[in-house]
Design an enzyme around this catalytic site. Sequence first.
Site, short mmCIF file in Angstrom:
data_model
loop_
_atom_site.label_atom_id
_atom_site.label_comp_id
_atom_site.label_asym_id
_atom_site.label_seq_id
_atom_site.Cartn_x
_atom_site.Cartn_y
_atom_site.Cartn_z
N GLY B 145 0.87 -1.26 0.13
CA GLY B 145 -0.10 -0.07 -0.08
C GLY B 145 0.99 1.30 0.10
O GLY B 145 2.00 1.30 0.37
N CYS B 146 0.11 2.28 -0.42
CA CYS B 146 1.09 3.54 -0.44
C CYS B 146 1.50 3.87 0.88
O CYS B 146 2.64 4.57 1.08
CB CYS B 146 0.11 4.60 -1.20
SG CYS B 146 -1.40 5.02 -0.72
#
Lengths: 334, 334, 334, 334
Positions: B145-146
């Site tokens: 995930g970012c």
Amino acid sequence: MNVAIIGASGYTGLELIKILINHPKFNITYIANSTGEENVQDLHPCLKDVIDVEVQKADAKEVAKAADLAFLALPHKTAMFFAKELLDLGVKVVDLSADYRLELETYEKHYCPHEDKEHIKDSVYGLPEYYSEDLKNAKLVANPGCFPTAALLALLPFIDYIEEGSQIFIDAKTGMSGAGKGLKEVTHFGHLNENCHAYNPFNHRHMPEIEEKIQKLTNKEFQINFVPHLLPITRGMLVSVFATLKDEIDVEKILEDRYKDSEFIRLRNTPVDLKSTAGTNFCDLYVSRNGKALFVNSSIDNLLRGASSQAVVNANLICGFEEYEGIPKIAYVP
Amino acid sequence: MNVAIIGASGYTGLELIKILINHPKFNITYIANSTGEENVQDLHPCLKDVIDVEVQKADAKEVAKAADLAFLALPHKTAMFFAKELLDLGVKVVDLSADYRLELETYEKHYCPHEDKEHIKDSVYGLPEYYSEDLKNAKLVANPGCFPTAALLALLPFIDYIEEGSQIFIDAKTGMSGAGKGLKEVTHFGHLNENCHAYNPFNHRHMPEIEEKIQKLTNKEFQINFVPHLLPITRGMLVSVFATLKDEIDVEKILEDRYKDSEFIRLRNTPVDLKSTAGTNFCDLYVSRNGKALFVNSSIDNLLRGASSQAVVNANLICGFEEYEGIPKIAYVP
Amino acid sequence: MNVAIIGASGYTGLELIKILINHPKFNITYIANSTGEENVQDLHPCLKDVIDVEVQKADAKEVAKAADLAFLALPHKTAMFFAKELLDLGVKVVDLSADYRLELETYEKHYCPHEDKEHIKDSVYGLPEYYSEDLKNAKLVANPGCFPTAALLALLPFIDYIEEGSQIFIDAKTGMSGAGKGLKEVTHFGHLNENCHAYNPFNHRHMPEIEEKIQKLTNKEFQINFVPHLLPITRGMLVSVFATLKDEIDVEKILEDRYKDSEFIRLRNTPVDLKSTAGTNFCDLYVSRNGKALFVNSSIDNLLRGASSQAVVNANLICGFEEYEGIPKIAYVP
Amino acid sequence: MNVAIIGASGYTGLELIKILINHPKFNITYIANSTGEENVQDLHPCLKDVIDVEVQKADAKEVAKAADLAFLALPHKTAMFFAKELLDLGVKVVDLSADYRLELETYEKHYCPHEDKEHIKDSVYGLPEYYSEDLKNAKLVANPGCFPTAALLALLPFIDYIEEGSQIFIDAKTGMSGAGKGLKEVTHFGHLNENCHAYNPFNHRHMPEIEEKIQKLTNKEFQINFVPHLLPITRGMLVSVFATLKDEIDVEKILEDRYKDSEFIRLRNTPVDLKSTAGTNFCDLYVSRNGKALFVNSSIDNLLRGASSQAVVNANLICGFEEYEGIPKIAYVP
């Protein structure tokens, strides 16, 4: 009551003018800046056909002739010289600079030698939710810094519940107007647009202001670890307070109990945003808990609640008017 | 090597196309979305006269004919069905969704029942600085995930030095592209412009992802208290990690030692900003200490290092290419 | 005087509420939208602790009981049904939609069949600088479109001096709030941020509105070539009018003579900007000439002078109040 | 081929560096600015770990030793002194300033006395779509202004069809990077954010540049009435050309015929936007007609097609390389 605005060129000076134009009790009789060469309409084109006053070169004796109360929207160090002279001439002062916010010792450590050791002792810190009694009799109000306003309103209700010796972290975000109208690289559009970054992490002058006020109001000492950020917007301030609680308490109730009678505090049940407080004197608050981890979230307009409208609230209080007289609760903002 | 992009309509799909067009080793042979009715130039007007490919309605068997590796830029849950079929057909998969990032149990607790229990065991978490060895032999990469990318790169070097049992707080800020191209109220211009607010405080799915990876990589358990914010910008991500250290250590040295050989990590001696990493795969880091209070600050491009360019780095690694082949280090950004 | 606001959910509805809350003569007694299920504070979070009114499901008979004048902030076509019923019940109407702005024939050509052929004949076009006499006796005001307001105020003083048969070009730029609160691709932050583009060039419904009003007020016919643009900002409107003059006349003098008595027109000697009019009812004007080439430049707040504050000015006029009663001249804007 | 960049501190200097780093034929061997005291990584933090070159204090003799071609990203007046010396030393020059764009007489009227009357005669105006033959043999290229690039590409195809003696109006909008990195009030974030305004209407130096090039290329004289605007964005330029046609011709066909072989012109069937060209060398065009009224609409990246990437295209052409070698067609932009 006749009032003067000293330091009319900057953002907070303009906001003071805009609030006081429509104020039912105050009447602007004197506007000054450091040069005194223009009509206020030329200084601020948005005021054309709204107010027609020549800006004076600031002079304390002229202020004393024209007004009973003066707002000082000046840089720190400049402010104290004016405040001293004005107070001695019997003019009440609401000072928006840092000059009277701190204990003498704290001030001299973080700013510079103080030139008005007489009045600094009697100044009242202008956070109305915590100093309303003292404000009623004050002649000199030290208007709080923008970050301390938003941080203290969020943090103070919880101080008694925070684990002693634990670290308190504050991640704050402000619109660029806090950096003023002067030309600087950080407020060049090419730098700030589509950007965001911290500045002076753990090293901003508002950090000792927050620490000192907590200590004075609660008799507890905490290390405040404060990191401000610049947002690519003009105005608004958002603060995240993170702390470790002693117990898994009902945090909403604590906020409700503390602020149920506060005219300008609104409790939200979702995270606060900038848009709801922009252009007003409101401070919106939200709180959340993860086990013993605490998150208190506040939003203010940095130029209004963080400076000019809070200054007028303080002026209302020291003059015996209602707290909310002439204070903006709605705005025509983006 | 021939590659497919499944899920070409969104922001990360477009970024994958842009990176892969100029990649010296990969050759785009198949582009698909859920409808498959347009040329990619109509889907993304910026690609006119740059690439001329019909977008297919996604079909795993067609992918297997056209490509040896597939990038999945699909919503979670949709991704696992494609990944499963593709892997069984011998196609390598770099999955940008959440479907293979977590342990089965953690996944099912925070997302939904998992439909590919076979492959989830063998997936490798695609954070190259920490999993480069595993990635060399992987057939299935779970692209992080970012927020976890930016948070873990900042936090992991310090885990051994943080006081056990203390709270770790993460205040993160992201550009709105993380919320996707779909029309939502939070990404309506009238809502977000000149605004900023937290969302899902202490309740975002990237929080267990960060906790689990710390536990797996360091064998230590910490409560991560994660509060993401939406910034009024399109792309970029800024993360503040706050923690309490055991001792007053040399925090800069720890970062330098950990990342001295990392192609895409840059250590800064001032707080990081969004502009320096926008349009690139770099993660910029800065660290500061106040007594035992720790502040680690990271910046990435949420769509590149937080998604598409990291996915291509992972593809490079599982295919035996150099980590940096075809990966953007400079950008023509505002 | 008691007033109703029908259509309270959108941007113009909110602005009406904000203006009328502080208006010295009008008293909001009824607020409605199409669903009628919330308190107005839930509809617009910025109104929390400011006004406490349940939003009704709009019903003309209830309006007639509660108010003497109604503001309609409704989509065109919906508005005419309400207006008709309200007028028949004796309620004065200020309609912010397009339904009563045009001659019947022009309306039906550019919009749809008209369902209130009776009242459309008697409506007055609410551009106060040109229709103040008619407005004094009106029962139905058609509040002008935002672009026509800014364009006509700039263009009308020069019509007699423009070469007959020559083309008039208008390049207009508006903040996105003109496109409304509904979710649309053009107002998605990811589309509009750092962007700008024309839309409906030579094909916008405000084009015939401008042409018709010029013809009715001056008895001259000109082809107006109108190209609006969307700006990456929330509010504000900037208009460039380009035309060919018959002679090299003193263009500043023409503007000064025409508007010397106008409360809400300000003439500038540099190009106008959005910031000076944002949050107010002012229209700022600037004019320049290059030989026979004319450039007239106007700025308004599209939601205020282009909609809600002009509507309240019109309400003031039809009720016999002063034009400027309760109308914002200053704002707390970025 | 070895190339030098003189004037590396500004926006266009940075863009030149970024393009040339990845260019397959050019090799940066010399970077200079007016002080010459830093590594290029300190000058532009985004270049850290990307390029490692000491910035020199600009010196023509050193340039001649290091490079065969020099890009001058200097202010006008400064550029001509360098160009003269470099050309005499046998170095090819692509000058991004205004110094060689105009006929001597036009230049001296609008800028200042010219100090290189020898070379100004031989300079070629670097608009590749109209001067490609001349460019093949040029030693000195005058890179066009940003506004003239966007305006001429839109207007030139239609000149023969425009009514003689009629006025041509150009309403142009630019991102603020055109105003440079220097600190100015118009590019202060507090001024420009949420704002938009014209500047120098009918009085900008790009106006005579457009007029002169039309006259030289078409032998027709038209009065160009040019009004530029500043947009609250960093980069991108949008131009509206308005003119009166002799006849109601097929305007799309004229554009198609003129540009069907142009590598970097894209014709759109909807109005152009900034996002599609940002970060690239493309010029997007759209055209519309209302009777005899013409609207031609162009979009470019003001720093790339309006400056640095067009400069590299020109360098490609004078060096005999393909026009598109190393020129960006896609970008990682918001």
